[in-house]
Write an enzyme that holds these catalytic residues in place. Structure first.
Site, PDB file in Angstrom:
ATOM      1  N   GLU A 109       0.829  -1.208   0.000  1.00 53.79           N
ATOM      2  CA  GLU A 109       0.000   0.000   0.000  1.00 53.79           C
ATOM      3  C   GLU A 109       0.864   1.259   0.000  1.00 53.79           C
ATOM      4  O   GLU A 109       0.583   2.216  -0.723  1.00 53.79           O
ATOM      5  CB  GLU A 109      -0.920   0.010   1.236  1.00 53.79           C
ATOM      6  CG  GLU A 109      -1.894  -1.149   1.320  1.00 53.79           C
ATOM      7  CD  GLU A 109      -2.931  -1.169   0.212  1.00 53.79           C
ATOM      8  OE1 GLU A 109      -3.054  -0.165  -0.509  1.00 53.79           O
ATOM      9  OE2 GLU A 109      -3.612  -2.198   0.060  1.00 53.79           O
ATOM     10  N   ASN A 134       1.075   3.916  -3.041  1.00 59.05           N
ATOM     11  CA  ASN A 134       0.761   5.339  -2.842  1.00 59.05           C
ATOM     12  C   ASN A 134       1.880   6.229  -3.391  1.00 59.05           C
ATOM     13  O   ASN A 134       1.609   7.257  -4.021  1.00 59.05           O
ATOM     14  CB  ASN A 134       0.574   5.645  -1.348  1.00 59.05           C
ATOM     15  CG  ASN A 134      -0.828   5.325  -0.872  1.00 59.05           C
ATOM     16  OD1 ASN A 134      -1.698   4.975  -1.667  1.00 59.05           O
ATOM     17  ND2 ASN A 134      -1.049   5.441   0.427  1.00 59.05           N
ATOM     18  N   ARG A 185     -10.328   3.416  -6.924  1.00 57.82           N
ATOM     19  CA  ARG A 185      -9.560   2.936  -5.779  1.00 57.82           C
ATOM     20  C   ARG A 185     -10.425   2.980  -4.527  1.00 57.82           C
ATOM     21  O   ARG A 185     -11.378   3.739  -4.450  1.00 57.82           O
ATOM     22  CB  ARG A 185      -8.289   3.774  -5.595  1.00 57.82           C
ATOM     23  CG  ARG A 185      -7.306   3.560  -6.752  1.00 57.82           C
ATOM     24  CD  ARG A 185      -6.031   4.324  -6.549  1.00 57.82           C
ATOM     25  NE  ARG A 185      -5.367   3.990  -5.306  1.00 57.82           N
ATOM     26  CZ  ARG A 185      -4.646   2.891  -5.103  1.00 57.82           C
ATOM     27  NH1 ARG A 185      -4.496   2.018  -6.071  1.00 57.82           N
ATOM     28  NH2 ARG A 185      -4.076   2.677  -3.949  1.00 57.82           N
TER      29      ARG A 185
END
Lengths: 112, 146
Positions: free
Chosen positions: B45, B49, B102
């Site tokens: 994650e 990002n 998302r």
């Protein structure tokens, strides 16, 4: 390719293999959308039996397809998630939106 | 103490590289397989990002990953020098996302799967995500810094 897409009766079955992260999601999203446009199906099934890893990028593809399919009155199902994948699914809240089955065969038996 | 630092291009295929590298080092501690899977999600994650939001999918920028083992603790930092986060408090809200495709759960997963988590960011300068977990003792604590 790390996934296969096939039509079976009134279902589109997307079977994904390996890790589902942003290296896969763009092509997966595009190909599922193309198949949904090509075939007239009521149900979309994500077969996660062979998925070893998923993060929120992969879950985003499922959620995005859920929005498209349910907007047209269809249903989305998940099948065969391994424990580590199921844990991420549970934390995301997706199981509150769609039914999860232990295997594709059980799911197909259930929904016909 | 044992530590490692890696820099890699902001390419999607390197997300797997980063999580496997972290898992390889983490396996020196007494983490279960389930723990390692959770740590891999958190790393995935954070790196995602950096690539998608920090560098807006430009593949030629660099993401830095720093890993440190101090006694039974695994500390991980993911650093980018991209566009930064304007409002960290809002970004940390579950289901907050600037992209309808998302889920906005990246930070939620990092907070859930790691024992300590903090994010510092300056618009135009970049973002640093710091998280740690003790082997065998999952816990939950989130701190934001701006």
């Amino acid at each position: 390719m790390n996934y296969t897409i096939k039509k079976e009766n009134n279902c589109l079955i997307v079977s994904v293999i390996g890790d589902v992260d942003i290296s896969l999601t763009d092509s997966l999203r595009e190909d599922v959308d193309l198949a949904l446009a090509e075939y007239s199906v009521n149900s979309l099934v994500f077969d996660l039996t062979e998925v070893d890893f998923v993060d929120s990028s992969g879950l985003g593809v499922i959620l995005g397809r859920y929005k498209r399919v349910t907007a047209k009155g269809g249903k989305v199902y998940l099948a065969g998630a391994k424990p580590q994948v199921k844990k991420v699914l549970d934390l995301s809240g997706l199981p509150r939106l769609m039914e999860i089955y232990p295997s594709v065969n059980l799911l197909l038996d259930k929904i016909g | 103490m044992n530590k490692a630092a890696l820099e890699f291009s902001s390419r999607p295929e390197n997300v797997a590289f980063a999580r496997v590298a972290v898992a390889a080092l983490a396996s020196q501690l007494d983490f279960t397989l389930s723990d390692l899977e959770e740590i891999k999600v958190a790393v995935s994650e954070a790196v995602t990002n950096a690539i998608i939001h920090g560098y807006e999918n430009h593949p030629d920028c660099m993401v830095r990953l720093e890993i440190k083992i101090v006694e039974e603790f695994m500390e991980i930092e993911i650093i980018d020098t991209g566009k930064g986060i304007k409002d960290i408090t809002r970004a940390l809200e579950p289901a907050y996302s600037t992209d309808p495709e998302r889920m906005g759960l990246g930070f939620a997963f990092m907070q859930s799967f790691m024992e300590k988590f903090s994010v510092s960011s300056s618009p135009g300068k970049g973002t640093r995500v710091k998280m740690s977990r003790r082997a065998g003792t999952p816990g939950r604590q989130a701190v934001s810094e701006q």
